[in-house]
Design a protein around this motif. Sequence first.
Motif, PDB file in Angstrom:
ATOM      1  N   VAL A 180      33.760  20.840  31.145  1.00 52.96           N
ATOM      2  CA  VAL A 180      34.465  21.523  30.067  1.00 52.96           C
ATOM      3  C   VAL A 180      33.511  22.236  29.125  1.00 52.96           C
ATOM      4  CG1 VAL A 180      36.408  19.933  30.149  1.00 52.96           C
ATOM      5  CG2 VAL A 180      34.521  19.475  28.573  1.00 52.96           C
ATOM      6  N   SER A 181      32.193  22.113  29.356  1.00 50.86           N
ATOM      7  CA  SER A 181      31.292  22.676  28.352  1.00 50.86           C
ATOM      8  C   SER A 181      31.242  24.204  28.407  1.00 50.86           C
ATOM      9  CB  SER A 181      29.898  22.071  28.473  1.00 50.86           C
ATOM     10  OG  SER A 181      29.282  22.528  29.631  1.00 50.86           O
ATOM     11  N   CYS A 182      31.460  24.810  29.564  1.00 50.02           N
ATOM     12  CA  CYS A 182      31.475  26.271  29.581  1.00 50.02           C
ATOM     13  C   CYS A 182      32.079  26.832  30.868  1.00 50.02           C
ATOM     14  CB  CYS A 182      30.073  26.837  29.397  1.00 50.02           C
ATOM     15  SG  CYS A 182      28.950  26.340  30.679  1.00 50.02           S
ATOM     16  N   LEU A 183      32.513  28.070  30.745  1.00 51.14           N
ATOM     17  CA  LEU A 183      32.964  28.827  31.917  1.00 51.14           C
ATOM     18  C   LEU A 183      32.093  30.081  31.965  1.00 51.14           C
ATOM     19  CD1 LEU A 183      34.799  29.831  34.189  1.00 51.14           C
ATOM     20  CD2 LEU A 183      36.499  30.460  32.503  1.00 51.14           C
ATOM     21  N   PRO A 184      30.983  30.034  32.713  1.00 49.86           N
ATOM     22  CA  PRO A 184      30.079  31.192  32.722  1.00 49.86           C
ATOM     23  C   PRO A 184      30.778  32.432  33.278  1.00 49.86           C
ATOM     24  CG  PRO A 184      29.048  29.264  33.748  1.00 49.86           C
ATOM     25  CD  PRO A 184      30.499  28.940  33.568  1.00 49.86           C
ATOM     26  N   PRO A 185      30.651  33.586  32.606  1.00 46.70           N
ATOM     27  CA  PRO A 185      31.312  34.806  33.073  1.00 46.70           C
ATOM     28  C   PRO A 185      30.925  35.178  34.503  1.00 46.70           C
ATOM     29  CG  PRO A 185      30.428  35.124  30.877  1.00 46.70           C
ATOM     30  CD  PRO A 185      29.956  33.783  31.317  1.00 46.70           C
ATOM     31  N   ALA A 186      29.755  34.720  34.955  1.00 46.41           N
ATOM     32  CA  ALA A 186      29.340  35.049  36.326  1.00 46.41           C
ATOM     33  C   ALA A 186      30.335  34.529  37.359  1.00 46.41           C
ATOM     34  CB  ALA A 186      27.959  34.455  36.592  1.00 46.41           C
ATOM     35  N   LEU A 187      31.158  33.553  36.975  1.00 46.03           N
ATOM     36  CA  LEU A 187      32.116  32.985  37.925  1.00 46.03           C
ATOM     37  C   LEU A 187      33.428  33.760  37.972  1.00 46.03           C
ATOM     38  CD1 LEU A 187      31.687  29.190  37.089  1.00 46.03           C
ATOM     39  CD2 LEU A 187      30.613  30.479  38.916  1.00 46.03           C
ATOM     40  N   LEU A 188      33.660  34.586  36.955  1.00 43.18           N
ATOM     41  CA  LEU A 188      34.975  35.223  36.843  1.00 43.18           C
ATOM     42  C   LEU A 188      35.372  36.065  38.061  1.00 43.18           C
ATOM     43  CD1 LEU A 188      34.919  36.123  33.036  1.00 43.18           C
ATOM     44  CD2 LEU A 188      36.144  34.248  34.156  1.00 43.18           C
ATOM     45  N   PRO A 189      34.448  36.830  38.654  1.00 44.89           N
ATOM     46  CA  PRO A 189      34.863  37.625  39.817  1.00 44.89           C
ATOM     47  C   PRO A 189      35.477  36.772  40.925  1.00 44.89           C
ATOM     48  CG  PRO A 189      32.693  38.330  39.082  1.00 44.89           C
ATOM     49  CD  PRO A 189      33.045  37.106  38.278  1.00 44.89           C
ATOM     50  N   TYR A 190      34.990  35.550  41.083  1.00 43.15           N
ATOM     51  CA  TYR A 190      35.508  34.699  42.164  1.00 43.15           C
ATOM     52  C   TYR A 190      36.928  34.209  41.878  1.00 43.15           C
ATOM     53  CZ  TYR A 190      30.593  34.672  43.360  1.00 43.15           C
ATOM     54  OH  TYR A 190      29.327  35.063  43.683  1.00 43.15           O
ATOM     55  N   LEU A 191      37.349  34.374  40.636  1.00 41.24           N
ATOM     56  CA  LEU A 191      38.682  33.888  40.268  1.00 41.24           C
ATOM     57  C   LEU A 191      39.688  35.034  40.156  1.00 41.24           C
ATOM     58  CD1 LEU A 191      37.393  31.346  37.611  1.00 41.24           C
ATOM     59  CD2 LEU A 191      38.402  30.760  39.819  1.00 41.24           C
ATOM     60  N   GLU A 192      39.218  36.251  40.419  1.00 39.20           N
ATOM     61  CA  GLU A 192      40.087  37.415  40.252  1.00 39.20           C
ATOM     62  C   GLU A 192      41.255  37.431  41.227  1.00 39.20           C
ATOM     63  OE1 GLU A 192      39.951  40.608  38.105  1.00 39.20           O
ATOM     64  OE2 GLU A 192      39.481  38.783  37.050  1.00 39.20           O
ATOM     65  N   GLN A 193      41.089  36.833  42.391  1.00 33.66           N
ATOM     66  CA  GLN A 193      42.140  36.946  43.410  1.00 33.66           C
ATOM     67  C   GLN A 193      43.378  36.129  43.068  1.00 33.66           C
ATOM     68  OE1 GLN A 193      39.793  34.606  46.580  1.00 33.66           O
ATOM     69  NE2 GLN A 193      41.905  34.244  47.194  1.00 33.66           N
ATOM     70  N   PHE A 194      43.280  35.239  42.073  1.00 33.68           N
ATOM     71  CA  PHE A 194      44.401  34.330  41.803  1.00 33.68           C
ATOM     72  C   PHE A 194      45.384  34.902  40.777  1.00 33.68           C
ATOM     73  CE2 PHE A 194      40.714  31.645  42.966  1.00 33.68           C
ATOM     74  CZ  PHE A 194      41.198  31.206  44.185  1.00 33.68           C
ATOM     75  N   ARG A 195      46.613  34.947  41.201  1.00 31.58           N
ATOM     76  CA  ARG A 195      47.685  35.428  40.324  1.00 31.58           C
ATOM     77  C   ARG A 195      48.057  34.345  39.314  1.00 31.58           C
ATOM     78  NH1 ARG A 195      52.529  34.718  41.431  1.00 31.58           N
ATOM     79  NH2 ARG A 195      52.077  34.108  43.577  1.00 31.58           N
ATOM     80  N   ARG A 196      47.861  33.088  39.731  1.00 33.90           N
ATOM     81  CA  ARG A 196      48.201  31.975  38.846  1.00 33.90           C
ATOM     82  C   ARG A 196      47.036  30.981  38.841  1.00 33.90           C
ATOM     83  NH1 ARG A 196      52.758  28.765  36.971  1.00 33.90           N
ATOM     84  NH2 ARG A 196      52.221  26.588  37.284  1.00 33.90           N
ATOM     85  N   VAL A 197      46.575  30.646  37.634  1.00 32.80           N
ATOM     86  CA  VAL A 197      45.482  29.670  37.494  1.00 32.80           C
ATOM     87  C   VAL A 197      45.981  28.520  36.628  1.00 32.80           C
ATOM     88  CG1 VAL A 197      43.106  29.293  36.690  1.00 32.80           C
ATOM     89  CG2 VAL A 197      43.761  31.521  37.591  1.00 32.80           C
ATOM     90  N   THR A 198      45.967  27.317  37.195  1.00 33.70           N
ATOM     91  CA  THR A 198      46.354  26.154  36.389  1.00 33.70           C
ATOM     92  C   THR A 198      45.089  25.442  35.956  1.00 33.70           C
ATOM     93  OG1 THR A 198      48.334  25.930  37.732  1.00 33.70           O
ATOM     94  CG2 THR A 198      47.731  24.039  36.366  1.00 33.70           C
ATOM     95  N   LEU A 199      44.914  25.312  34.645  1.00 29.82           N
ATOM     96  CA  LEU A 199      43.721  24.625  34.147  1.00 29.82           C
ATOM     97  C   LEU A 199      44.057  23.162  33.886  1.00 29.82           C
ATOM     98  CD1 LEU A 199      43.375  27.754  32.458  1.00 29.82           C
ATOM     99  CD2 LEU A 199      41.155  26.682  32.615  1.00 29.82           C
ATOM    100  N   TRP A 200      43.433  22.301  34.661  1.00 26.17           N
ATOM    101  CA  TRP A 200      43.616  20.847  34.495  1.00 26.17           C
ATOM    102  C   TRP A 200      42.201  20.271  34.408  1.00 26.17           C
ATOM    103  CZ3 TRP A 200      46.792  17.394  38.417  1.00 26.17           C
ATOM    104  CH2 TRP A 200      46.939  16.113  37.881  1.00 26.17           C
ATOM    105  N   LEU A 201      41.652  20.401  33.184  1.00 25.96           N
ATOM    106  CA  LEU A 201      40.214  20.144  33.047  1.00 25.96           C
ATOM    107  C   LEU A 201      39.862  18.685  32.820  1.00 25.96           C
ATOM    108  CD1 LEU A 201      39.080  23.266  30.997  1.00 25.96           C
ATOM    109  CD2 LEU A 201      39.057  22.913  33.443  1.00 25.96           C
TER     110      LEU A 201
END
Length: 721
Positions: free
Chosen positions: A306-327
Amino acid sequence: RHAPQRCLTTFPLSRQPPWHSQTQAFAVPRLCYATKRWSVSLNLCRTFKKDTKSTLDIPLGPVTVTDIKHYLRSKDVPFHDGYSCLHAPSIFCEQPPGGSGTLSKDGFSIFVDKTTGQFLCMETGVEGSWEDLQDCLEVMQKEGQTSMNPNVLLGYPASLEEQEEREMELREVQRIWSSAVPFSDLHDEDAQLAKTMFGMGKLTNATLKRFNVRFFKPTKSLVFPWFGGRDSGLRGVKLLSAGTDAAGQVVYTEATVPRPSSYHNLFGLPLVGRKDSEVVLTGREADSMAVSQATGLPSLALPRGVSCLPPALLPYLEQFRRVTLWLGGDMRSWEASKVFSRKLGLKRCSLVRPGNQQPSAAEALAQGRNLGRIVKSSIPAAHKSIVSFKQLRDDVYGELSNTEQVAGVKWTRFPDLTKILKGHRKGELTVFTGPTGSGKTTFISEYALDLCMNGVNTLWGSFEINNVRLAKIMLTQFSMQRLEDNLEQYDAWADRFEELPLYFMTFHGQQSLKVVLDTMQHAVYLYDISHVVIDNLQFMMGQENLSVDKFAVQDHIIGAFRKFATHSSCHVTLIIHPRKEEDDKELQTASIFGTAKASQEADNVLILQEKKLVTCPGRRSLQVAKNRFDGDVGIFPLEFNKGSLTFATPLKGKHKLRKVKLEKTEEGGVEGGEVEMSKEVGKKEKGEKIEKPAKAPRTAKTVKGAQASGKTSPKGEGKDL
Ligand SMILES: Nc1ncnc2c1ncn2[C@@H]1O[C@H](COP(=O)(O)OP(=O)(O)OP(=O)(O)O)[C@@H](O)[C@H]1O
């Protein structure tokens, strides 16, 4: 185009990092400040030189999505709008795309971060800054080319040291991986024991196999692999170990190779199909495996929880229409999921609210809960501007049932401050003042360091003293000793200090408010900063419009920081010089602010009081003069240790507690401004009580009212800062 400006930096600043030569992979326990847990840090992690790029480049005028779109259009580059990125066709492949990368529907494989302009080509693995992409497009246009050789950017010559470092790192990754055993190769008993040790008793061997989890016997650690790059090769590993603390409680500790700042693994990514449009994002590998096993949904774990979501990871998450955050199952995970969903695009995100019925996914699986139902009952992250109590009631319940966590992060070194303020909360503005030279910077340095050691991602804006001096003060406070006399310990302390989630703005002297705010915004996006310290406000006054009244300028600046704190869910601590100091009088809230409006903006007002003595340095105490959270105000003494530059509460019996004298203001409110010696000092001291105005019921109510409305006495207003 603009040359990049260096606005942010991390420790080691200009320090030449140690260049050790150990190569053993034996576990050494060390405290991980980001996760607040002891970690089995492998010597191998210390084998490598620290991130040589300690200064981070930020474009001078931060780029906006409008700028990016405008530029792409001007170069006839087709693109479409994604969630966090713009998608464009790769300029690095000759052939139409079709490789192994994760592409958007139309085959566009360049993802340009809408906030920073940083880009990644999924097809070729080429990545770079917005300036790099612009350069490539310019060259292509000039040379009449239709594509660029990917090596143009991939081939940035790394220094010999860097190359060696990377190779060594890769060798260590391979070594750990090949000496770790797949779960299926363990004896049943050993496998079960290992699973029990990590609270994963209900995860099947098949799930562990699918996720390619191994067991590293020498340190009894789980090994999570990081596969990536063009060849989907092994790029890193994370080791999770279990142990017990002094109280006999189980603690889990993590170590990664490469080091955490370069460990950008979305665990579970190789199992995601190109057509998957839904994902459950978790904070831990075990949670993702639990979700996947129980629901069959694709699930990914963030590399640093939970400490961070580095922007470098964002491209890999672009394909998802729905993201459920269960941290996770606590309030910190809940707070983080709200912050991360902004980066991911609110509209596609829904959040699992932690609670008794909804613990972390791994716990839910262990408790036999229905994980599918929990994911389905997640709530949309995008909220409307007008809500009814029905929509708020769960939030209110969450706050009532988690009062400790809602109160914020507690100070370890300042228990008295925790008693009064209850904790350090996101989204608040704290104003801090004290007489000239009284030790404001020194105190706030330790105050922020304490929080940082408790996992609060911190950004310092030190305009008065340079970063080297500030880092020296902090490192001295961190090691709690005069490092000048123990230089042989320097590297050991500096190594640990480097692990802190701590960043510095590289400004010095007068700065424009806009540049400072832009840098803060950028840092929040990049590093999930949740505490910004500004030392001090006066360094922004000079750049603002001088024809305007000084108090109006100050109000404007405080208002801007207030807005930033609220919108970015980030705590801002602002140091302000008092506008008047009288030798015989202690400072009050009214000594700081030009107008009552400004005091209204602050959630907390802290004053470093100094009792002037002729013969020796004056005695200090810290006064909480305003506390919007629950209205408690108070004051406690501080004893300064010149060697370690730290402040502590004097030993019992040595000091006398003081109680706040409540003064009626002209508006009929009260302020906890002046202090006097308590007549019942002996008794109060025993219980180590901080005197609160609530002792006087009638006025106590007024105190809270006054705190809430932020009214201060207008007495003494109108003097220059
Ligand atoms: N309680 C204290 N007693 C004695 N010396 C102190 C104390 N606190 C800090 N100092 C020392 O006083 C000097 C000034 O401290 P510092 O820069 O923190 O003060 P400041 O209030 O931020 O100053 P300014 O008003 O110039 O911004 C430093 O050398 C510091 O080590």
